[in-house]
Design a protein around this motif. Structure first.
Motif, PDB file in Angstrom:
ATOM      1  N   GLU A  70       0.769  -0.994   0.072  1.00  0.00           N
ATOM      2  CA  GLU A  70      -0.098  -0.117  -0.146  1.00  0.00           C
ATOM      3  C   GLU A  70       0.846   1.138   0.008  1.00  0.00           C
ATOM      4  OE1 GLU A  70      -3.270   2.631   0.497  1.00  0.00           O
ATOM      5  OE2 GLU A  70      -3.036   0.746  -0.465  1.00  0.00           O
ATOM      6  N   TYR A  77      -8.009  -0.836   1.545  1.00  0.00           N
ATOM      7  CA  TYR A  77      -6.839  -0.244   1.117  1.00  0.00           C
ATOM      8  C   TYR A  77      -7.169   0.919   0.082  1.00  0.00           C
ATOM      9  CZ  TYR A  77      -4.011  -3.520   3.551  1.00  0.00           C
ATOM     10  OH  TYR A  77      -3.756  -4.268   4.646  1.00  0.00           O
ATOM     11  N   ARG A  78      -6.670   1.881  -0.283  1.00  0.00           N
ATOM     12  CA  ARG A  78      -6.855   3.101  -1.056  1.00  0.00           C
ATOM     13  C   ARG A  78      -6.246   2.848  -2.472  1.00  0.00           C
ATOM     14  NH1 ARG A  78      -6.150   8.982   1.283  1.00  0.00           N
ATOM     15  NH2 ARG A  78      -4.111   8.140   1.633  1.00  0.00           N
ATOM     16  N   PRO A  90     -10.498  -6.858   0.771  1.00  0.00           N
ATOM     17  CA  PRO A  90     -10.859  -5.892  -0.373  1.00  0.00           C
ATOM     18  C   PRO A  90     -11.548  -4.781   0.400  1.00  0.00           C
ATOM     19  CG  PRO A  90     -11.183  -8.243  -0.974  1.00  0.00           C
ATOM     20  CD  PRO A  90     -10.628  -8.446   0.475  1.00  0.00           C
ATOM     21  N   GLY A  91     -11.308  -3.566  -0.122  1.00  0.00           N
ATOM     22  CA  GLY A  91     -11.905  -2.335   0.308  1.00  0.00           C
ATOM     23  C   GLY A  91     -11.222  -1.666   1.626  1.00  0.00           C
ATOM     24  N   ARG A 126      -7.112  -8.394  -4.002  1.00  0.00           N
ATOM     25  CA  ARG A 126      -7.535  -9.638  -4.631  1.00  0.00           C
ATOM     26  C   ARG A 126      -6.589  -9.935  -5.624  1.00  0.00           C
ATOM     27  NH1 ARG A 126     -13.356  -7.389  -5.752  1.00  0.00           N
ATOM     28  NH2 ARG A 126     -12.009  -5.598  -6.159  1.00  0.00           N
ATOM     29  N   ARG A 127      -5.218  -8.934  -5.967  1.00  0.00           N
ATOM     30  CA  ARG A 127      -4.381  -9.022  -6.967  1.00  0.00           C
ATOM     31  C   ARG A 127      -3.361  -9.803  -6.259  1.00  0.00           C
ATOM     32  NH1 ARG A 127      -1.392  -5.169  -8.573  1.00  0.00           N
ATOM     33  NH2 ARG A 127      -0.790  -6.258 -10.557  1.00  0.00           N
ATOM     34  N   HIS A 177      -8.827 -12.339  -0.623  1.00  0.00           N
ATOM     35  CA  HIS A 177     -10.012 -12.492  -1.882  1.00  0.00           C
ATOM     36  C   HIS A 177     -11.257 -11.629  -0.978  1.00  0.00           C
ATOM     37  CE1 HIS A 177      -7.738 -15.101  -4.495  1.00  0.00           C
ATOM     38  NE2 HIS A 177      -7.283 -13.962  -4.748  1.00  0.00           N
ATOM     39  N   ILE A 199      -4.191  -0.265  -3.374  1.00  0.00           N
ATOM     40  CA  ILE A 199      -4.034  -1.549  -3.847  1.00  0.00           C
ATOM     41  C   ILE A 199      -5.299  -2.290  -3.834  1.00  0.00           C
ATOM     42  CG2 ILE A 199      -1.472  -1.571  -3.180  1.00  0.00           C
ATOM     43  CD1 ILE A 199      -2.298  -3.492  -0.792  1.00  0.00           C
ATOM     44  N   ASP A 200      -5.518  -3.381  -4.692  1.00  0.00           N
ATOM     45  CA  ASP A 200      -6.227  -4.271  -4.653  1.00  0.00           C
ATOM     46  C   ASP A 200      -5.793  -5.690  -4.120  1.00  0.00           C
ATOM     47  OD1 ASP A 200      -8.725  -5.960  -5.071  1.00  0.00           O
ATOM     48  OD2 ASP A 200      -8.656  -5.714  -7.145  1.00  0.00           O
TER      49      ASP A 200
END
Length: 238
Positions: A48, A90-91, A87-88, A96-97, A83, A93-94
């Protein structure tokens, strides 16, 4: 003076690679578990904070060495965290990647289970995004290239961390090789202590193998209970 006797703490095999705990902590004690938890969550935090895309990909990549029950469960839990949980949060990064790689030198995960259950576990791992690599070796962190900062972070898990097959060696059931052996050692220690103290011995040691169980992910597990073999949600509720 009275001396208390306790069985030795379990230790992870390192195959002679002295830097293994630095790059791939084991999972035998509560401290090991806390160390791995800290590394997993700190990796997302560092990703992040990074502005370099390659560095982010590196931080979001984890390698689990060992496809036994502990390795499979760890890979599944990291995938669940990435997954479902994060999710949600961090601003930049995703989560889920995140890339989770599970490696083992043998040709299937959970080699002590029935082959059909092993295949089902592998299919489930693939569905939740785990990159399963079989017949693969790492070479060990002391070998050239293992400390390359561009490589994923390996996490050692369970009794399958030694990926190099030994000549004439066949893996045995995880329960008999692990908890059963530890139980016998604990009983042997108590018997020796009682003999040294001149006390009467207790009942002879008896161990019953109830089977093997591995929780792959939420609501999905496999259970090898001798003649009874379960998978999916039914196995998870066991």
């Amino acid at each position: 003076m009275t001396r208390s006797s306790s069985p030795p703490a379990p230790r992870s095999r390192t195959s002679g690679t002295t830097s293994t705990p630095t790059y791939a902590p084991g999972l035998k004690t509560v401290d090991d578990a806390l160390e791995i938890r800290g590394r997993v969550f700190s990796a997302f935090e560092m990703a992040e904070l990074s502005t370099d895309l390659a560095e982010r990909d590196h931080r979001l990549t984890s390698a689990i060495v060992g496809g036994g029950p502990t390795g499979v469960e760890m890979a599944g839990q990291i995938a669940e965290i990435a997954h479902r949980t994060l999710p949600g949060q961090y601003r930049h990064i995703d989560p889920r990647r995140a890339r989770i790689v599970l490696l083992d030198a043998v040709d299937r995960v959970l080699p002590t289970f029935d082959p059909r259950l092993s295949a089902e576990a592998e299919r489930r791992l693939l569905r939740i995004g785990v990159d399963v690599r079989l017949a693969a070796t790492t070479g060990g962190p002391d070998r050239p290239g293992r400390a390359d900062p561009g490589r994923p972070r390996p996490h050692g898990a369970g009794s399958s961390r030694d990926l190099r097959p030994r000549r004439g060696h066949e893996p045995g059931p995880a329960t008999r090789g692990g908890s059963g052996r530890d139980s016998r050692r604990a009983v042997a220690g108590r018997v020796i202590a009682r003999r040294l103290a001149g006390k009467r011995l207790g009942k002879p040691f008896s161990y019953f193998d109830k089977g093997n169980l591995a929780a792959v992910s939420r609501f999905s597990a496999i259970a090898d209970l001798g003649r009874v073999r379960l998978s999916g949600a039914i196995g998870w509720f066991i």
